[in-house]
Design a protein around this motif. Sequence first.
Motif, PDB file in Angstrom:
ATOM      1  N   SER A  33      -3.788   7.293 -17.748  1.00  0.00           N
ATOM      2  CA  SER A  33      -5.179   6.853 -17.543  1.00  0.00           C
ATOM      3  C   SER A  33      -5.358   6.300 -16.132  1.00  0.00           C
ATOM      4  O   SER A  33      -6.389   6.544 -15.484  1.00  0.00           O
ATOM      5  N   GLU A  34      -4.366   5.566 -15.624  1.00  0.00           N
ATOM      6  CA  GLU A  34      -4.442   5.063 -14.247  1.00  0.00           C
ATOM      7  C   GLU A  34      -4.376   6.221 -13.252  1.00  0.00           C
ATOM      8  O   GLU A  34      -5.052   6.203 -12.208  1.00  0.00           O
ATOM      9  N   ASN A  73      -9.449  10.758  -9.441  1.00  0.00           N
ATOM     10  CA  ASN A  73     -10.905  10.827  -9.316  1.00  0.00           C
ATOM     11  C   ASN A  73     -11.377  10.103  -8.058  1.00  0.00           C
ATOM     12  O   ASN A  73     -12.318  10.554  -7.383  1.00  0.00           O
ATOM     13  N   SER A  74     -10.741   8.967  -7.705  1.00  0.00           N
ATOM     14  CA  SER A  74     -11.085   8.254  -6.469  1.00  0.00           C
ATOM     15  C   SER A  74     -10.781   9.122  -5.256  1.00  0.00           C
ATOM     16  O   SER A  74     -11.563   9.187  -4.291  1.00  0.00           O
ATOM     17  N   ALA A  95      -1.500   8.594  -7.302  1.00  0.00           N
ATOM     18  CA  ALA A  95      -1.813   9.187  -8.605  1.00  0.00           C
ATOM     19  C   ALA A  95      -0.645  10.030  -9.122  1.00  0.00           C
ATOM     20  O   ALA A  95      -0.321  10.004 -10.318  1.00  0.00           O
ATOM     21  N   ASP A 154      -5.534   9.231 -13.752  1.00  0.00           N
ATOM     22  CA  ASP A 154      -6.874   9.838 -13.750  1.00  0.00           C
ATOM     23  C   ASP A 154      -7.800   9.099 -12.789  1.00  0.00           C
ATOM     24  O   ASP A 154      -8.521   9.720 -11.992  1.00  0.00           O
ATOM     25  N   THR A 155      -7.771   7.773 -12.863  1.00  0.00           N
ATOM     26  CA  THR A 155      -8.641   6.963 -11.998  1.00  0.00           C
ATOM     27  C   THR A 155      -8.338   7.218 -10.531  1.00  0.00           C
ATOM     28  O   THR A 155      -9.242   7.393  -9.698  1.00  0.00           O
ATOM     29  N   SER A 156      -7.072   7.250 -10.188  1.00  0.00           N
ATOM     30  CA  SER A 156      -6.686   7.441  -8.795  1.00  0.00           C
ATOM     31  C   SER A 156      -7.020   8.846  -8.304  1.00  0.00           C
ATOM     32  O   SER A 156      -7.499   9.029  -7.174  1.00  0.00           O
ATOM     33  N   ASN A 175      -6.884   2.662   0.126  1.00  0.00           N
ATOM     34  CA  ASN A 175      -7.817   2.843  -0.996  1.00  0.00           C
ATOM     35  C   ASN A 175      -9.033   3.667  -0.590  1.00  0.00           C
ATOM     36  O   ASN A 175      -9.853   4.029  -1.431  1.00  0.00           O
ATOM     37  N   HIS A 217      -3.899  16.929  -9.955  1.00  0.00           N
ATOM     38  CA  HIS A 217      -4.489  16.347 -11.171  1.00  0.00           C
ATOM     39  C   HIS A 217      -4.262  17.291 -12.359  1.00  0.00           C
ATOM     40  O   HIS A 217      -3.930  16.858 -13.466  1.00  0.00           O
TER      41      HIS A 217
END
Length: 723
Positions: free
Chosen positions: A117-118, A124-125, A107, A120-122, A97, A147
């Motif tokens: 949506s998940e 961006n992380s 991702a 996108d989060t990954s 992580n 992405h």
Amino acid sequence: MPAFRGFACKLWIISVLITFTLNADDRWNKAMALAQKADRLIQQKRFDEGVAAFVKAEEIYPDGGYYATRLGSLYRDWEDLATAMTYYERALSQGGNNETYTLREHAIALCRARRFSEADTSFNSALRVTTQRQENTDEALYVLGYHAICKRDEGRFAESVALADRGFALKPGTNIFALNEAKLHSEVWLGHEAMVGGRYQEAVDHYSEAEAVGKRSAAHRDWIEKSAEVANLKKIAGARLAAEQSGQKPEYVHRVQVYYLKRGKFDFIAHNGEHIVAEDEITDFQKKRSEFFMRVLQKYVEAMSGGRLTLEFSFKELDTVLTEVKRDFWEGSEVRTPELDSLPDAIAADFCEAASRADTIWIFWAGTGVAKTANGGASNYPCIPYQLYTPLRGYVSFPAGWSSVDAPLGYMHEFFHDVEAMHKFPVTHGFLPQNRGKFPGWRGNGQMDYFLWQFQNSLPGNEPAENSYTNMNYLQRQPNYLTNDLIRENKNAAAQVSPENRKEARRLAVQASDLYWQKRNYRAALTAAESALALFPAQRDALLIASHASHDLKDFQKMQDYTLRLIPLPTEAWVYNRLASVQQWQLKDLSAAIKTYEYMAARFPEYQESFANQGRALMDLDRFDEALAAFDKGRLSTSTVQKPTVAAQSAFWKGFLLGEKRNQPGEALALVEEAIAAGYSDSFVQSYRKKYSGTATVVPKLGAAPQPPKITVPVIPKPRILH
């Protein structure tokens, strides 16, 4: 002492750290060796052994989640997303992580699973970790590139381009594959959307952006030139813009009925011996995307025709299961197309109805695991499976799962095969180097440029209507002859025969047709046709071949019997014209011939070739007024099927009737002169010219009249399915 104890404590801590580091290095080295071994095994397609080596590597060195991530990506690429996700979750718990690599790979898997949506989060992380650690720029570019690809796959093309542009801003001219891939494809998608929306200059701009990316990316150069033909898409968008600016509106419509055969379930042995077992179902996503591509195709056709021709679509899902495919060979590989006769009678009834109002029937089928090509051309669709067929209509079959950005080129390719079949072009794939010589006027490159050239130079002037895109219309070329009464009669006949016998009779009829048309073996063709009729007495194609073969074998009584059995079935007018000719001249049964002529007039009112012979039969039965009326119809004929023309023959025989039966030599002479001027001028005709002009020395006898002209057998349009 206290100071010494403090120093000893520090030495102990350092010793522990050194030992830990040495152990860590040892574990890392062992794990890395196993990973290298695993990579070699997987390259050798020894997948189970490769996975086992990676599992062992992870056990030895789980730190940071690297090997769990590697395992996750293996299963992801093998399309086992459920297993992949378990490894990614484990990698994240092992410290992944906080690792750009694990977050990015996770991702990508989320994107494949359409959990956008998940994803996108990954992503961006991953980008945040890259920034915090100040990792090299390429790490950020990889994250932005994948992405952007994810946004492309989600259908959010403008966002995809924006992410890719962020990457290019960080490192102008970068050759990172993912960035170029996302930017290039999304610009093409945006170009398609602009075309469908009628924003043609915007389409030109997007295609131009895609072209620029492709030119600077060596990995994509071949794709933009051959697979997507982006430069030609830009040209097509420009042509549509020019038509719009000229104010040209569509004048002609080619109507397309689009069917979705909802499910496919296949179990068969391929020609190479492979056992194919596959099951598939068309998704709402595939339907939505295919409808969009059809709109793109519509704009292509409008552009190529200068705005004069458009396509009109009707869409319908058929809740049925396709289980059989036709298999053929094309350039050495097996080609599979839907076997439409294998579908239920109710589905065939839908095709039958569509043929009365559509020029082309376009079929999307659930062909994942089976389809190798899309196909286009022309076909006769079943009204009653293995029994009654529609007139020739345009044909396209397309696997519904083929939905990449370059698919519209495939749609245009197959539709052009439809066009080729309609216009009887001499070759297929005229854009290929080996075929270019047959179209010397074309100087361009690529399929789309070739199609554009054909639309602008060949199609409008093609028969039957000069300089008109109404030629792009099967309903005009092959009018619908199927009436409700005719369909009902054939359904009643087919109801008495098992589906298995219908199918076998159809196979034998096809065999008979090949023996007759291709091999010219009339005796064998008749035998095969009669075998089909023994199974199914109302097999239309078998009756037709039996009629043709009997005629060529000079068994005219049998030819009459088989042709009369065709009366409830659809066939071409010339078949009945030949029957009437046989009844009139070989069987000498004028009453039967007249009856056939009357039947033709009712069923084929536009048919022109029979009037001269019909008039002669009526004249020989002393029905002079009816004969004169038939000759007058013949004089108006524009037919050139027979030589001399029907009009010229009709003029002479009207003159003959007036001169010989009504004693009107003046009127007769004018009509004989008319016939001669039109090309009917043998010695028999010239003798009557002399007689009616008063210069004849010998009065000709009717028995010296020439035999009637042979019935010319036209080239029969046959289904053409091209690849």
